[in-house]
Design an enzyme around this catalytic site. Sequence first.
Site, PDB file in Angstrom:
ATOM      1  N   CYS A  33       4.893  28.450  70.463  1.00 30.60           N
ATOM      2  CA  CYS A  33       4.646  27.782  69.187  1.00 30.60           C
ATOM      3  C   CYS A  33       3.782  28.629  68.263  1.00 30.60           C
ATOM      4  CB  CYS A  33       3.922  26.445  69.415  1.00 30.60           C
ATOM      5  SG  CYS A  33       4.771  25.293  70.500  1.00 30.60           S
ATOM      6  N   ASP A 444      -5.053  54.136  35.066  1.00 30.71           N
ATOM      7  CA  ASP A 444      -4.675  52.994  34.228  1.00 30.71           C
ATOM      8  C   ASP A 444      -5.781  52.660  33.239  1.00 30.71           C
ATOM      9  OD1 ASP A 444      -2.604  50.649  34.052  1.00 30.71           O
ATOM     10  OD2 ASP A 444      -4.584  49.709  34.004  1.00 30.71           O
TER      11      ASP A 444
END
Length: 485
Positions: A33, A444
């Site tokens: 699980c 940038d």
Amino acid sequence: MLDRDHCYRALKARDARFDGVFFVGVHSTGIYCRPICPARTPAERRCTFYAHPAAAERAGFRACLRCRPELAPGHARVDALSRLVTEASVRIQRGYLDQHSVDDLALALGVSARHLRRAIEAELGVSPIELARTRRLGMAKRLLHDSALSCAEIAFAAGFSSVRRFNACVREQFGVSPSALRSGRTQRRRDDGGSLTLRLDYRPPLDWDALLGFLAARAIPGVEQVDGGCYRRTVGPAGDASAGWLELRHDPQPDRPRLHVTLSLSLTKRPLQIVAALRALFDLDAEPQVIREQLGRDPKLAPLLARHPGLRVPGAFDRFEIAVRAVLGQQVSVAAATTLAQRLAARFGAALEDGPAGLERVFPDAPTLAQIEPEQLRAIGLTGARAATLCTLARALTSNELTLEGDPELVQAQLLALPGVGPWTAQYIAMRALRWPDALPAGDLVLRRALGVTTSRACEHAARTWRPWRAYAVMQLWTNEQERA
């Protein structure tokens, strides 16, 4: 290595932050699980913990039908695995072994097949074939539960070479036939338009609005749409498959947040590849809590993280498309780059038949642009230098002189060797197309302004404490600057 005590405490708490980080095999039931499974928590002595579903299956456990381990978010691309095993795993998840052998994969990665098998076994505890088999079974189980495709259609959509092999693998893993596994489990969906709907789970939180805002500002008209909290785009043909379209919506349920993706009928033969591309585009395998703990130590980032705790780094649905966008975005605004991308798609992209309103073009691929001369690209408004760079990029990819996958440092070195590609372009491609979490486009201008610096070196110095999550810090700063504008 998994710490047994830590895993069991997370299991008892059903802590969603560990969903996909480990899986638990329960010896009393023979089932494995997710740590968020709603079933009763087993005693610790009955549990064995695994880092990957394939390892649990090798140990003889079957996948739980309640929590559905095949839907668990995967691991982000970080230092938990070696780069070789990470890249091999990524390619296997995209379906490389559906059409190629392990020897072919090893050759593509520049190692021997023996070394690749040994590395994957050492890191993941399973073989490449077992990894591919678990992936195919996971998608097959998902389609059996959530679609109305026939078993034969599901077999090939999930990557099996034959229906017979598909039936045998399902029986071996789940103990029943595909039709018995499907029977009465869930409502199977296939709407009147012939589309297929699947769900994509992720590890919360997810700042869906900020993510869509970023994509909306860069959406290519005719190829992409963002409206009403929904993302849509066209999808080009691949091999013998035809083009189509998809739609993605957010379903923020508190107990099980997920995205719903709807595929046109023409795309139902390749859901594995499309699901992998969407997980990359929306960065669904990220671990936001881990990233926040690291970046939250920076006083400049802490308030931004509080405002956008689940902000992801948008990846690439198509790596070449993002590389082209990076070149088009050199020294121009986002709006100008988007206009150029629209003209490029309108002029050289194939038309999409029967697509929704506003989705009528497929973005051109590398082989298409490789046949075009720079003079033809200048006709859409590109400078001579940009046109030459795009042609060189497309031809390098088509001839396999360049690849947009693998070691980010090596790919960036290959990109920088191309005329017209500088550090900003290479870092932006690494950030989005390669999904490199430590990418930093230091040149940038918006990033420099946000940091109050004027040079790339000063930007790199200011970002030194963000590693290995510099790309996520960049997204926080970009988002903040966009909101202030």
